[in-house]
Design a protein around this motif. Sequence first.
Motif, PDB file in Angstrom:
ATOM      1  N   ARG A  47      24.304  10.223   6.886  1.00  0.00           N
ATOM      2  CA  ARG A  47      23.398   9.095   7.094  1.00  0.00           C
ATOM      3  C   ARG A  47      22.336   9.058   5.988  1.00  0.00           C
ATOM      4  O   ARG A  47      21.983  10.094   5.422  1.00  0.00           O
ATOM      5  CB  ARG A  47      22.651   9.209   8.440  1.00  0.00           C
ATOM      6  CG  ARG A  47      23.540   9.460   9.632  1.00  0.00           C
ATOM      7  CD  ARG A  47      22.718   9.668  10.914  1.00  0.00           C
ATOM      8  NE  ARG A  47      23.554  10.230  11.955  1.00  0.00           N
ATOM      9  CZ  ARG A  47      24.318   9.517  12.787  1.00  0.00           C
ATOM     10  NH1 ARG A  47      24.333   8.200  12.686  1.00  0.00           N
ATOM     11  NH2 ARG A  47      25.059  10.105  13.698  1.00  0.00           N
ATOM     12  N   TRP A  49      18.521   7.316   5.985  1.00  0.00           N
ATOM     13  CA  TRP A  49      17.519   6.554   6.720  1.00  0.00           C
ATOM     14  C   TRP A  49      16.268   6.350   5.878  1.00  0.00           C
ATOM     15  O   TRP A  49      15.947   7.172   5.010  1.00  0.00           O
ATOM     16  CB  TRP A  49      17.112   7.295   7.996  1.00  0.00           C
ATOM     17  CG  TRP A  49      18.134   7.303   9.092  1.00  0.00           C
ATOM     18  CD1 TRP A  49      19.382   6.736   9.079  1.00  0.00           C
ATOM     19  CD2 TRP A  49      17.995   7.907  10.378  1.00  0.00           C
ATOM     20  NE1 TRP A  49      20.022   6.960  10.274  1.00  0.00           N
ATOM     21  CE2 TRP A  49      19.193   7.679  11.096  1.00  0.00           C
ATOM     22  CE3 TRP A  49      16.972   8.628  10.996  1.00  0.00           C
ATOM     23  CZ2 TRP A  49      19.391   8.144  12.395  1.00  0.00           C
ATOM     24  CZ3 TRP A  49      17.169   9.096  12.288  1.00  0.00           C
ATOM     25  CH2 TRP A  49      18.356   8.854  12.988  1.00  0.00           C
ATOM     26  N   GLY A  83      14.406   5.271  10.060  1.00  0.00           N
ATOM     27  CA  GLY A  83      13.912   6.527  10.610  1.00  0.00           C
ATOM     28  C   GLY A  83      12.401   6.579  10.672  1.00  0.00           C
ATOM     29  O   GLY A  83      11.828   7.488  10.117  1.00  0.00           O
TER      30      GLY A  83
END
Length: 338
Positions: A47, A49, A83
């Motif tokens: 990922r 973010w 995030g």
Amino acid sequence: MTGSPALPPIPLSVLDIAQVERGRPAARSLATVRELARRAEELHFKRFWVAEHHNAPGVASSSPAVLLAAIGAVTERIRIGSGGVMLPNHAPLVVAEAFGTLGTLFAGRVDLGIGRAPGTDAAVASALRRLPAEAYADELGDLLSFVTGSFPESHPYRGITALPAPPAPPEVWLLGSSVSSAVMAGERGLPYAFAQHFFGARGAEEALLAYRAAFRPSVLLATPHALLTVHTVCGEDDAHAHHLAAPAVASALQVDGLVRAEPLPSPEDAAALDWPDKEREYAAELLAEQAVGGPESVRRRLGALIGETAPDELMITNNVTDPKEKLRSLERVRELFV
């Protein structure tokens, strides 16, 4: 690298805030974010973010959804997400529409991380024209219903659909740094990300235990899934890593009058600040809680954190402003897990 054993084969991800260095344009920071995301994909990170901040000259990530569109355009496989998005600053429908748009553009690889803190001061919160943090639980419920299209029959928003509707809804995460946020994530049946990367953060082990104990399956997640985010600077050796980390620590401690909201000084300027002995000692304590050092030091610290908290994923972040050093730190961390 030495002959030391590799760390456990845990999924690795990246969080970035597009940190701005004093005297450098924000465009440089945003270009670095895109390059970092491309390299993270090449290195098989799971990922990437970006966070939300407002009225902070030292941070260029005020609009995660816009920045994620730019990141998605230069990547193909890595999951991209927030995030997080600070929900008190936004109407749930607007968030659902923005991430539905991202999910339509980049099908099957969008995450929606949600945070409770406004991420700014009272004046900016007022300028954003949003509700007080006390409304967070209800707002979160509305957001989840918009994402899943599952409002109860009697709900006033029952006839509203967040459009465009992506092929698959974004993966919704709850972010936090406390037991209370962990319990809320568990009770809602959401994946949870603990912000160990905050300087001075404590209680990751307790929070993840509480999350797993409170977890109830939902339409979004069948079993608990926890992620740990760690401030990680992997330098050539310990001295080099501490040199790169000094600007972020100086800002956090407001050394020599440095205001936290200012752009970060360069490592050389940070080293030249007037560091009283007390601040130097406290800086060492803060860095010891994170993973800052040469490869072997970072290996030991990440291994210890993984052993203590047993996260399902590990996410790394740092406030290194030099693009080449930021990329090299990412590469060194990846090598520790091979």
